[in-house]
Scaffold this motif. Structure first.
Motif, PDB file in Angstrom:
ATOM      1  N   ARG A  64      -0.564  12.436  10.327  1.00  0.00           N
ATOM      2  CA  ARG A  64       0.218  12.645  11.413  1.00  0.00           C
ATOM      3  C   ARG A  64      -0.842  13.632  12.577  1.00  0.00           C
ATOM      4  O   ARG A  64      -0.601  13.461  13.855  1.00  0.00           O
ATOM      5  N   ARG A  65      -1.704  14.486  12.024  1.00  0.00           N
ATOM      6  CA  ARG A  65      -2.327  15.288  12.742  1.00  0.00           C
ATOM      7  C   ARG A  65      -3.275  14.418  13.498  1.00  0.00           C
ATOM      8  O   ARG A  65      -3.639  14.549  14.857  1.00  0.00           O
ATOM      9  N   LEU A  66      -4.084  13.572  12.739  1.00  0.00           N
ATOM     10  CA  LEU A  66      -4.963  12.437  13.520  1.00  0.00           C
ATOM     11  C   LEU A  66      -4.296  11.716  14.576  1.00  0.00           C
ATOM     12  O   LEU A  66      -4.848  11.748  15.859  1.00  0.00           O
ATOM     13  N   ARG A  67      -3.075  11.353  14.557  1.00  0.00           N
ATOM     14  CA  ARG A  67      -2.349  10.664  15.384  1.00  0.00           C
ATOM     15  C   ARG A  67      -1.987  11.654  16.675  1.00  0.00           C
ATOM     16  O   ARG A  67      -2.274  10.970  17.785  1.00  0.00           O
ATOM     17  N   ARG A  68      -1.659  12.844  16.243  1.00  0.00           N
ATOM     18  CA  ARG A  68      -1.471  13.635  17.386  1.00  0.00           C
ATOM     19  C   ARG A  68      -2.468  13.871  18.248  1.00  0.00           C
ATOM     20  O   ARG A  68      -2.729  14.067  19.381  1.00  0.00           O
ATOM     21  N   GLN A  69      -3.678  14.369  17.474  1.00  0.00           N
ATOM     22  CA  GLN A  69      -5.118  14.482  17.997  1.00  0.00           C
ATOM     23  C   GLN A  69      -5.469  13.321  18.869  1.00  0.00           C
ATOM     24  O   GLN A  69      -6.197  13.759  20.038  1.00  0.00           O
ATOM     25  N   ALA A  70      -5.472  12.317  18.319  1.00  0.00           N
ATOM     26  CA  ALA A  70      -5.925  11.059  19.121  1.00  0.00           C
ATOM     27  C   ALA A  70      -5.345  10.931  20.576  1.00  0.00           C
ATOM     28  O   ALA A  70      -5.800  10.323  21.433  1.00  0.00           O
ATOM     29  N   GLN A  71      -3.876  11.097  20.456  1.00  0.00           N
ATOM     30  CA  GLN A  71      -3.135  11.117  21.668  1.00  0.00           C
ATOM     31  C   GLN A  71      -3.631  12.183  22.642  1.00  0.00           C
ATOM     32  O   GLN A  71      -3.646  11.857  23.958  1.00  0.00           O
ATOM     33  N   GLU A  72      -3.890  13.434  22.107  1.00  0.00           N
ATOM     34  CA  GLU A  72      -4.298  14.534  22.978  1.00  0.00           C
ATOM     35  C   GLU A  72      -5.575  14.153  23.603  1.00  0.00           C
ATOM     36  O   GLU A  72      -5.873  14.645  24.895  1.00  0.00           O
ATOM     37  N   ILE A  73      -6.516  13.514  22.744  1.00  0.00           N
ATOM     38  CA  ILE A  73      -7.771  12.857  23.490  1.00  0.00           C
ATOM     39  C   ILE A  73      -7.468  11.931  24.699  1.00  0.00           C
ATOM     40  O   ILE A  73      -8.110  12.106  25.584  1.00  0.00           O
ATOM     41  N   GLU A  74      -6.738  10.956  24.206  1.00  0.00           N
ATOM     42  CA  GLU A  74      -6.313   9.841  25.104  1.00  0.00           C
ATOM     43  C   GLU A  74      -5.825  10.504  26.492  1.00  0.00           C
ATOM     44  O   GLU A  74      -6.205   9.814  27.406  1.00  0.00           O
ATOM     45  N   ASN A  75      -5.140  11.388  26.325  1.00  0.00           N
ATOM     46  CA  ASN A  75      -4.512  12.056  27.397  1.00  0.00           C
ATOM     47  C   ASN A  75      -5.130  13.229  28.448  1.00  0.00           C
ATOM     48  O   ASN A  75      -4.620  13.992  29.299  1.00  0.00           O
ATOM     49  N   ASP A  76      -6.295  13.396  27.639  1.00  0.00           N
ATOM     50  CA  ASP A  76      -7.042  14.473  28.102  1.00  0.00           C
ATOM     51  C   ASP A  76      -6.374  15.867  27.970  1.00  0.00           C
ATOM     52  O   ASP A  76      -6.553  16.729  28.967  1.00  0.00           O
ATOM     53  N   GLU A  77      -5.853  15.976  26.977  1.00  0.00           N
ATOM     54  CA  GLU A  77      -5.132  17.399  27.011  1.00  0.00           C
ATOM     55  C   GLU A  77      -5.643  18.287  25.795  1.00  0.00           C
ATOM     56  O   GLU A  77      -5.509  19.512  26.007  1.00  0.00           O
ATOM     57  N   GLY A  78      -6.636  17.717  24.632  1.00  0.00           N
ATOM     58  CA  GLY A  78      -7.266  18.447  24.111  1.00  0.00           C
ATOM     59  C   GLY A  78      -8.195  17.808  23.327  1.00  0.00           C
ATOM     60  O   GLY A  78      -8.421  16.464  23.221  1.00  0.00           O
ATOM     61  N   TYR A  79      -9.369  18.593  22.827  1.00  0.00           N
ATOM     62  CA  TYR A  79     -10.519  17.695  21.970  1.00  0.00           C
ATOM     63  C   TYR A  79     -10.570  18.511  20.860  1.00  0.00           C
ATOM     64  O   TYR A  79     -11.195  19.525  20.849  1.00  0.00           O
ATOM     65  N   PRO A  80     -10.101  18.074  19.813  1.00  0.00           N
ATOM     66  CA  PRO A  80     -10.398  18.721  18.408  1.00  0.00           C
ATOM     67  C   PRO A  80     -11.600  18.129  17.574  1.00  0.00           C
ATOM     68  O   PRO A  80     -11.844  16.958  17.568  1.00  0.00           O
ATOM     69  N   PHE A  81     -12.209  19.007  17.080  1.00  0.00           N
ATOM     70  CA  PHE A  81     -13.365  18.676  16.286  1.00  0.00           C
ATOM     71  C   PHE A  81     -13.424  19.356  14.791  1.00  0.00           C
ATOM     72  O   PHE A  81     -13.107  20.420  14.653  1.00  0.00           O
TER      73      PHE A  81
END
Length: 204
Positions: A64-81
């Motif tokens: 679930r975390r990965l799905r949320r983070q992928a959406q954040e990257i796609e939307n230019d809302e956040g970049y997790p590393f």
């Protein structure tokens, strides 16, 4: 309308090389290593983080975390590393450029965590410097904000060593370890002199 967006180009790279470290978004095959490091570091991290959900270290929650983070990257809302040591690809911690605001702000919030076995070895300083370069040169941000607990001396030293300036004290700012706690507020501007900032790297 994108007149004031000034975001990254569509081919923006999310692989960051630093001095002896590299950063990349988490992937499903990272689960066991990530969960193992977080579990071994639970006592070390608990005083500085929000309360972990009961299922936080499960494979389902990680997916679930990965799905949320992928959406954040796609939307230019956040970049997790995740942060890895160069040479042997050892996972040492994580870092996020989140809550990205475009328009007239062009700002993001920096968050990070370090695995207990790897704390105090300089990995996070190098990761933050690399992330700062990515934020200003690739994401074209103007401002990076960060907050830490007043008694978190290692985090205070880290931020100040990386050029962040203390800007204030926020009362009951974040709910950490189940308690609303005051935080020190820091920020770094694109125009601030940062002697330790790494040079811009080519995309990997």
């Amino acid at each position: 309308m994108a007149l004031f967006r000034l975001g990254p180009s569509s081919d923006n790279a999310t692989f960051i090389r630093g001095e002896g470290v590299y950063l990349r978004p988490p992937e499903m095959h990272d689960f066991e290593t990530w969960a193992g490091l977080r579990e071994r570091s639970r006592g070390f991290l608990t005083p500085w983080e929000p309360t972990w959900p009961g299922d936080d270290l499960t494979r389902t929650a990680f997916r679930r975390r990965l799905r949320r983070q992928a959406q954040e990257i796609e939307n230019d809302e956040g970049y997790p590393f995740l942060i890895f040591r160069e040479g042997d690809d050892l996972l040492v911690g994580g870092l996020t450029l989140g809550q990205i605001k475009r328009g007239v702000a062009q700002a993001a919030t920096l968050g990070y965590w370090m695995g207990a076995p790897h704390a105090g070895k300089g990995f996070m300083s190098r990761a933050v410097r690399a992330a700062v370069t990515f934020a200003f040169a690739t994401l074209r941000l103007h401002r990076i904000e960060a907050a830490c607990l007043p008694n978190n001396e290692p985090s205070i030293r880290l931020l100040e060593r990386c050029g962040f300036k203390r800007e204030g004290h926020a009362r009951a700012y974040l709910r950490i370890n189940g308690i609303w706690q005051d935080h020190l507020l820091y920020a770094l501007l694109e125009s601030d002199p940062v002697p330790l900032r790494l040079p811009r790297r080519d995309k990997a």
